[in-house]
Design a protein around this motif. Structure first.
Motif, PDB file in Angstrom:
ATOM      1  N   LEU A  97       0.836  -1.193   0.000  1.00 53.26           N
ATOM      2  CA  LEU A  97       0.000   0.000   0.000  1.00 53.26           C
ATOM      3  C   LEU A  97       0.872   1.245   0.000  1.00 53.26           C
ATOM      4  O   LEU A  97       1.905   1.296   0.689  1.00 53.26           O
ATOM      5  CB  LEU A  97      -0.924   0.033   1.220  1.00 53.26           C
ATOM      6  N   PHE A  98       0.447   2.243  -0.760  1.00 55.20           N
ATOM      7  CA  PHE A  98       1.091   3.554  -0.766  1.00 55.20           C
ATOM      8  C   PHE A  98       0.086   4.563  -0.242  1.00 55.20           C
ATOM      9  O   PHE A  98      -0.999   4.733  -0.825  1.00 55.20           O
ATOM     10  CB  PHE A  98       1.534   3.941  -2.174  1.00 55.20           C
ATOM     11  N   ASP A  99       0.447   5.205   0.869  1.00 54.59           N
ATOM     12  CA  ASP A  99      -0.465   6.156   1.517  1.00 54.59           C
ATOM     13  C   ASP A  99      -1.840   5.537   1.734  1.00 54.59           C
ATOM     14  O   ASP A  99      -2.881   6.174   1.525  1.00 54.59           O
ATOM     15  CB  ASP A  99      -0.586   7.443   0.700  1.00 54.59           C
ATOM     16  N   GLY A 100      -1.863   4.275   2.134  1.00 49.96           N
ATOM     17  CA  GLY A 100      -3.099   3.586   2.461  1.00 49.96           C
ATOM     18  C   GLY A 100      -3.851   3.014   1.284  1.00 49.96           C
ATOM     19  O   GLY A 100      -4.867   2.333   1.469  1.00 49.96           O
ATOM     20  N   GLU A 101      -3.382   3.235   0.061  1.00 55.20           N
ATOM     21  CA  GLU A 101      -4.070   2.752  -1.135  1.00 55.20           C
ATOM     22  C   GLU A 101      -3.331   1.553  -1.703  1.00 55.20           C
ATOM     23  O   GLU A 101      -2.117   1.612  -1.925  1.00 55.20           O
ATOM     24  CB  GLU A 101      -4.144   3.863  -2.185  1.00 55.20           C
ATOM     25  N   PRO A 102      -4.042   0.450  -1.959  1.00 51.53           N
ATOM     26  CA  PRO A 102      -3.378  -0.732  -2.519  1.00 51.53           C
ATOM     27  C   PRO A 102      -2.679  -0.405  -3.836  1.00 51.53           C
ATOM     28  O   PRO A 102      -3.242   0.255  -4.713  1.00 51.53           O
ATOM     29  CB  PRO A 102      -4.529  -1.713  -2.736  1.00 51.53           C
ATOM     30  N   PHE A 103      -1.450  -0.874  -3.957  1.00 49.88           N
ATOM     31  CA  PHE A 103      -0.636  -0.628  -5.147  1.00 49.88           C
ATOM     32  C   PHE A 103      -0.960  -1.660  -6.205  1.00 49.88           C
ATOM     33  O   PHE A 103      -0.854  -2.857  -5.973  1.00 49.88           O
ATOM     34  CB  PHE A 103       0.846  -0.696  -4.760  1.00 49.88           C
ATOM     35  N   ARG A 104      -1.366  -1.187  -7.379  1.00 54.35           N
ATOM     36  CA  ARG A 104      -1.621  -2.067  -8.506  1.00 54.35           C
ATOM     37  C   ARG A 104      -0.609  -1.775  -9.605  1.00 54.35           C
ATOM     38  O   ARG A 104      -0.316  -0.619  -9.908  1.00 54.35           O
ATOM     39  CB  ARG A 104      -3.038  -1.862  -9.052  1.00 54.35           C
ATOM     40  N   ARG A 105      -0.121  -2.834 -10.196  1.00 55.82           N
ATOM     41  CA  ARG A 105       0.950  -2.679 -11.188  1.00 55.82           C
ATOM     42  C   ARG A 105       0.490  -1.926 -12.428  1.00 55.82           C
ATOM     43  O   ARG A 105       1.304  -1.346 -13.146  1.00 55.82           O
ATOM     44  CB  ARG A 105       1.492  -4.054 -11.580  1.00 55.82           C
ATOM     45  N   ASP A 106      -0.812  -1.918 -12.698  1.00 57.03           N
ATOM     46  CA  ASP A 106      -1.300  -1.217 -13.874  1.00 57.03           C
ATOM     47  C   ASP A 106      -1.586   0.259 -13.613  1.00 57.03           C
ATOM     48  O   ASP A 106      -1.973   0.990 -14.521  1.00 57.03           O
ATOM     49  CB  ASP A 106      -2.565  -1.892 -14.422  1.00 57.03           C
ATOM     50  N   ARG A 107      -1.367   0.708 -12.374  1.00 50.78           N
ATOM     51  CA  ARG A 107      -1.582   2.104 -12.034  1.00 50.78           C
ATOM     52  C   ARG A 107      -0.292   2.887 -12.285  1.00 50.78           C
ATOM     53  O   ARG A 107       0.574   3.002 -11.424  1.00 50.78           O
ATOM     54  CB  ARG A 107      -2.004   2.228 -10.572  1.00 50.78           C
ATOM     55  N   LEU A 108      -0.178   3.449 -13.479  1.00 49.55           N
ATOM     56  CA  LEU A 108       1.036   4.176 -13.830  1.00 49.55           C
ATOM     57  C   LEU A 108       1.217   5.420 -12.979  1.00 49.55           C
ATOM     58  O   LEU A 108       2.353   5.863 -12.742  1.00 49.55           O
ATOM     59  CB  LEU A 108       1.016   4.548 -15.316  1.00 49.55           C
ATOM     60  N   ASP A 109       0.125   6.005 -12.508  1.00 49.52           N
ATOM     61  CA  ASP A 109       0.244   7.184 -11.654  1.00 49.52           C
ATOM     62  C   ASP A 109       0.915   6.841 -10.336  1.00 49.52           C
ATOM     63  O   ASP A 109       1.673   7.657  -9.782  1.00 49.52           O
ATOM     64  CB  ASP A 109      -1.127   7.811 -11.406  1.00 49.52           C
ATOM     65  N   MET A 110       0.676   5.629  -9.840  1.00 52.19           N
ATOM     66  CA  MET A 110       1.323   5.202  -8.604  1.00 52.19           C
ATOM     67  C   MET A 110       2.774   4.810  -8.867  1.00 52.19           C
ATOM     68  O   MET A 110       3.675   5.164  -8.097  1.00 52.19           O
ATOM     69  CB  MET A 110       0.552   4.041  -7.975  1.00 52.19           C
TER      70      MET A 110
END
Length: 245
Positions: free
Chosen positions: A60-73
């Protein structure tokens, strides 16, 4: 950016590279990840970077689950493998231009900073040379220039102190990393060099066979051992002897 690793399991066939690892890393810290060969250090970085997907658990980044398809993350991270990715037939400058464009960090105001970074890492005379003509240490320093200029929230580095850099390059990396951390960036690096880890980490993560055996500040780890002058050596000695840290 706060990073949380919750029960991450990563296997390669029958090998458990990460065995239900859990960590919490607050922003503005330098975290040294230590362990023997095969302990899971690189796999941990790969899961944090989104290069590898956990079999179980989540990041999680800042409480949000990290998804590999999320380029913004993923754009909030910069990963430096033990050998940087470059287009070998192009010059340092050309590679830097392409990398910074990918990270949307190629604004005109960044040109002066890039020039200063090249100067600080003794790369300015080599800036128009093809990457394939450079030494391993020079290539790694060029990768660091890209990382520092991109200025992401999280820096992930695999064995930066075994990269072939000269002492001046190592010193410049430390200076820029400390400056970034003061601005709230997070630096996570792997190493097997215990003396460097003790001097250049706010928190230390000891991995053994894919498990986290310790994750704390040096001061708190010192309370667990008898030899206060060689904290990490004694902790790793306990691991080899089958003891608990």
């Amino acid at each position: 950016m706060k990073i949380e690793v919750r029960g991450v399991l990563k296997t390669y066939r029958s090998l458990r590279a990460l065995d239900f690892v859990s960590l919490e890393i607050e922003p503005g810290q330098i975290v040294g990840v230590l362990g023997a060969n095969g302990a899971g250090k690189t796999t941990l970085l790969r899961c944090l970077a989104g290069i590898a997907a956990p079999d179980k658990g989540e990041v999680l980044f800042d409480g949000e689950p990290f998804r590999r398809d999320r380029l913004d993350m993923r754009s909030r991270l910069y990963t430096m493998p033990d050998f940087p990715f470059f287009f070998w037939e192009h010059s340092i400058v050309r590679n830097l231009a392409m990398i910074l464009r990918v990270y949307d960090a190629d604004s005109p105001g960044n040109e002066t900073r890039v020039l200063q970074l090249l100067r600080d890492f003794d790369l300015l005379p080599l800036a128009l040379r093809r990457v394939q003509s450079l030494s391993r240490g020079q290539i790694y320093k060029a990768g660091l220039v890209a990382m520092i200029a991109a200025d992401r929230d999280v820096w992930l580095l695999d064995e930066p102190f075994a990269s072939g850099m000269d002492p001046h390059g190592i010193d410049m990396f430390k200076q820029y990393a400390l400056e970034a951390v003061r601005r709230g960036r997070t630096v996570i690096y792997t190493t097997q060099l215990l003396d460097i880890a003790e001097r250049f980490s706010d928190r230390l993560c000891l991995l053994d066979a894919g498990e986290v055996r310790a994750f704390d500040s040096l001061e708190n780890l010192r309370m667990r051992v008898h030899d206060k002058g060689n904290v990490l050596e004694e902790l790793f000695r306990q691991l080899r002897e089958g003891g608990s840290t």
